[in-house]
Motif scaffolding. Structure first.
Motif, PDB file in Angstrom:
ATOM      1  N   ALA A 108      25.914  36.008  54.931  1.00  0.00           N
ATOM      2  CA  ALA A 108      27.187  36.634  54.831  1.00  0.00           C
ATOM      3  C   ALA A 108      27.565  37.546  53.558  1.00  0.00           C
ATOM      4  N   LEU A 109      28.537  38.351  53.446  1.00  0.00           N
ATOM      5  CA  LEU A 109      28.935  39.120  52.585  1.00  0.00           C
ATOM      6  C   LEU A 109      30.333  39.259  51.980  1.00  0.00           C
ATOM      7  N   ILE A 110      30.847  39.058  51.063  1.00  0.00           N
ATOM      8  CA  ILE A 110      32.114  39.483  50.375  1.00  0.00           C
ATOM      9  C   ILE A 110      32.110  40.539  49.433  1.00  0.00           C
ATOM     10  N   SER A 111      32.713  41.330  49.791  1.00  0.00           N
ATOM     11  CA  SER A 111      32.828  42.763  48.908  1.00  0.00           C
ATOM     12  C   SER A 111      34.200  43.018  48.562  1.00  0.00           C
ATOM     13  N   LEU A 112      34.662  42.890  47.470  1.00  0.00           N
ATOM     14  CA  LEU A 112      35.859  43.314  46.778  1.00  0.00           C
ATOM     15  C   LEU A 112      35.541  44.597  46.171  1.00  0.00           C
ATOM     16  N   LEU A 113      36.415  45.737  46.765  1.00  0.00           N
ATOM     17  CA  LEU A 113      36.021  47.323  46.477  1.00  0.00           C
ATOM     18  C   LEU A 113      37.338  47.991  45.942  1.00  0.00           C
ATOM     19  N   PRO A 114      37.035  48.794  45.446  1.00  0.00           N
ATOM     20  CA  PRO A 114      38.440  49.752  44.886  1.00  0.00           C
ATOM     21  C   PRO A 114      38.785  50.517  46.145  1.00  0.00           C
ATOM     22  N   ARG A 120      44.961  49.708  44.475  1.00  0.00           N
ATOM     23  CA  ARG A 120      44.659  49.134  45.841  1.00  0.00           C
ATOM     24  C   ARG A 120      43.298  48.653  45.981  1.00  0.00           C
ATOM     25  N   TYR A 121      43.009  47.704  46.989  1.00  0.00           N
ATOM     26  CA  TYR A 121      41.882  46.924  46.882  1.00  0.00           C
ATOM     27  C   TYR A 121      41.508  47.079  48.497  1.00  0.00           C
ATOM     28  N   ILE A 122      40.146  47.070  48.856  1.00  0.00           N
ATOM     29  CA  ILE A 122      39.551  46.895  49.867  1.00  0.00           C
ATOM     30  C   ILE A 122      38.669  45.544  49.880  1.00  0.00           C
ATOM     31  N   MET A 152      29.551  32.708  38.341  1.00  0.00           N
ATOM     32  CA  MET A 152      28.241  33.198  38.422  1.00  0.00           C
ATOM     33  C   MET A 152      28.226  34.719  37.975  1.00  0.00           C
ATOM     34  N   ARG A 153      29.633  35.363  37.871  1.00  0.00           N
ATOM     35  CA  ARG A 153      29.795  36.734  37.427  1.00  0.00           C
ATOM     36  C   ARG A 153      30.005  36.660  35.767  1.00  0.00           C
ATOM     37  N   THR A 154      30.494  35.788  35.417  1.00  0.00           N
ATOM     38  CA  THR A 154      30.418  35.569  34.122  1.00  0.00           C
ATOM     39  C   THR A 154      29.129  35.439  33.325  1.00  0.00           C
ATOM     40  N   ALA A 155      28.304  34.388  34.078  1.00  0.00           N
ATOM     41  CA  ALA A 155      26.738  34.205  33.628  1.00  0.00           C
ATOM     42  C   ALA A 155      26.116  35.308  33.608  1.00  0.00           C
ATOM     43  N   THR A 156      26.079  36.217  34.773  1.00  0.00           N
ATOM     44  CA  THR A 156      25.487  37.435  34.823  1.00  0.00           C
ATOM     45  C   THR A 156      25.823  38.673  33.894  1.00  0.00           C
ATOM     46  N   ALA A 157      26.929  38.588  33.519  1.00  0.00           N
ATOM     47  CA  ALA A 157      27.711  39.801  32.690  1.00  0.00           C
ATOM     48  C   ALA A 157      27.324  39.860  31.177  1.00  0.00           C
ATOM     49  N   ALA A 158      26.341  38.886  30.700  1.00  0.00           N
ATOM     50  CA  ALA A 158      25.714  38.697  29.414  1.00  0.00           C
ATOM     51  C   ALA A 158      26.768  39.040  28.239  1.00  0.00           C
ATOM     52  N   GLY A 159      27.933  38.430  28.391  1.00  0.00           N
ATOM     53  CA  GLY A 159      28.766  38.610  27.291  1.00  0.00           C
ATOM     54  C   GLY A 159      29.754  39.802  27.814  1.00  0.00           C
ATOM     55  N   ALA A 160      29.669  40.594  28.476  1.00  0.00           N
ATOM     56  CA  ALA A 160      30.528  41.681  28.864  1.00  0.00           C
ATOM     57  C   ALA A 160      31.585  41.013  29.876  1.00  0.00           C
ATOM     58  N   ARG A 161      32.846  41.468  29.931  1.00  0.00           N
ATOM     59  CA  ARG A 161      33.610  41.083  30.758  1.00  0.00           C
ATOM     60  C   ARG A 161      33.463  41.654  32.404  1.00  0.00           C
ATOM     61  N   PRO A 162      33.405  40.918  33.426  1.00  0.00           N
ATOM     62  CA  PRO A 162      32.900  41.702  34.462  1.00  0.00           C
ATOM     63  C   PRO A 162      34.181  42.298  35.072  1.00  0.00           C
ATOM     64  N   GLY A 163      33.745  43.568  35.698  1.00  0.00           N
ATOM     65  CA  GLY A 163      34.820  44.437  36.061  1.00  0.00           C
ATOM     66  C   GLY A 163      35.644  43.711  37.283  1.00  0.00           C
ATOM     67  N   PRO A 164      36.517  44.470  37.905  1.00  0.00           N
ATOM     68  CA  PRO A 164      37.531  43.812  39.034  1.00  0.00           C
ATOM     69  C   PRO A 164      36.844  43.673  40.412  1.00  0.00           C
ATOM     70  N   TYR A 165      35.575  44.446  40.686  1.00  0.00           N
ATOM     71  CA  TYR A 165      35.031  44.643  41.849  1.00  0.00           C
ATOM     72  C   TYR A 165      33.727  43.985  41.933  1.00  0.00           C
ATOM     73  N   PHE A 166      33.361  43.198  43.205  1.00  0.00           N
ATOM     74  CA  PHE A 166      32.146  42.602  43.053  1.00  0.00           C
ATOM     75  C   PHE A 166      31.723  42.234  44.471  1.00  0.00           C
ATOM     76  N   GLN A 167      30.445  42.048  44.539  1.00  0.00           N
ATOM     77  CA  GLN A 167      29.991  41.582  45.763  1.00  0.00           C
ATOM     78  C   GLN A 167      29.240  40.026  45.783  1.00  0.00           C
ATOM     79  N   ARG A 188      26.809  40.530  42.505  1.00  0.00           N
ATOM     80  CA  ARG A 188      26.750  41.810  41.704  1.00  0.00           C
ATOM     81  C   ARG A 188      28.279  42.469  41.595  1.00  0.00           C
ATOM     82  N   ASP A 189      28.182  43.036  40.326  1.00  0.00           N
ATOM     83  CA  ASP A 189      29.288  44.020  40.092  1.00  0.00           C
ATOM     84  C   ASP A 189      29.234  45.145  40.683  1.00  0.00           C
ATOM     85  N   VAL A 190      30.340  45.677  41.306  1.00  0.00           N
ATOM     86  CA  VAL A 190      30.449  47.209  41.913  1.00  0.00           C
ATOM     87  C   VAL A 190      31.286  47.685  40.741  1.00  0.00           C
ATOM     88  N   ARG A 191      30.529  49.114  40.680  1.00  0.00           N
ATOM     89  CA  ARG A 191      31.174  50.132  39.889  1.00  0.00           C
ATOM     90  C   ARG A 191      31.657  51.292  40.717  1.00  0.00           C
TER      91      ARG A 191
END
Length: 192
Positions: A108-114, A120-122, A152-167, A188-191
């Motif tokens: 399954a997949l959770i995608s929080l998108l712009p 607004r969010y999708i 998990m998002r924080t660990a993969t961000a390598a010190g950078a702040r993760p964006g608001p969108y992800f999968q 995964r972050d979504v840009r």
């Protein structure tokens, strides 16, 4: 046609929003419009290639639903990772018993998108089967599960702040047609 998992997922989300005193409406994706995406936060249930409105949004994601070449079973969807990490698969499909071919797991997949507008969010909650869609919704409304995703998002961000969108890619253990355990495989972050 709506699967049982999508109906249960809609009910779980409705319970959560009602408990938070949030107003909402439920629509079939066939009657949702671009205006809905523009004026509201929207949640889609099910594999996104089934929602023509969502399919037409210009959002590039690493993890995407696609039709499988294998038509041996009624469920022939899979999730493709367009940029797999070293040693990771590029395609995720249903997990079946080698002898009986009985379904043992869903993906399954959770995608929080712009959304269409900046405020607004999708949110897309979908599985390869209706069981996975229900499990993704239950995972998404669990504070403990989302805490795992955030770690998990924080660990993969390598010190950078993760964006608001992800999968978040989920593996759903299935027993006798019921989701019994859901684990987050990767985030995964979504840009935009």
């Amino acid at each position: 046609m709506t699967g049982t998992g999508e109906v249960v997922a809609a009910a779980r989300i409705a319970q959560l929003l009602t408990g938070l005193s949030r107003s909402f409406s439920i629509k079939r994706s066939g009657v949702a419009s671009f205006e809905d995406l523009r004026n509201s936060n929207v949640i889609f249930l099910g594999a996104n290639f089934e929602d023509s409105l969502l399919k037409d949004t210009p959002i590039e994601c690493d993890l995407v639903f696609q039709q499988s070449d294998n038509d041996e079973f009624i469920w022939s969807k899979q999730i493709r990772d367009r940029h797999p990490g070293a040693g990771q698969p590029s395609v995720y499909g249903l997990l079946r018993d080698a002898k009986t071919r009985k379904l043992e797991g869903d993906i399954a997949l959770i995608s929080l998108l712009p959304g269409v507008l900046p405020d607004r969010y999708i949110l897309v909650l979908g599985g390869l089967t209706t069981i996975g869609t229900q499990a993704s919704a239950e995972f998404a409304i669990s504070a403990k599960a989302l805490q795992t995703v955030e770690q998990m998002r924080t660990a993969t961000a390598a010190g950078a702040r993760p964006g608001p969108y992800f999968q978040a890619l989920l593996r759903v253990g299935v027993r006798d047609g019921v989701a019994v355990k859901t684990d987050c495989l990767l985030v995964r972050d979504v840009r935009p």
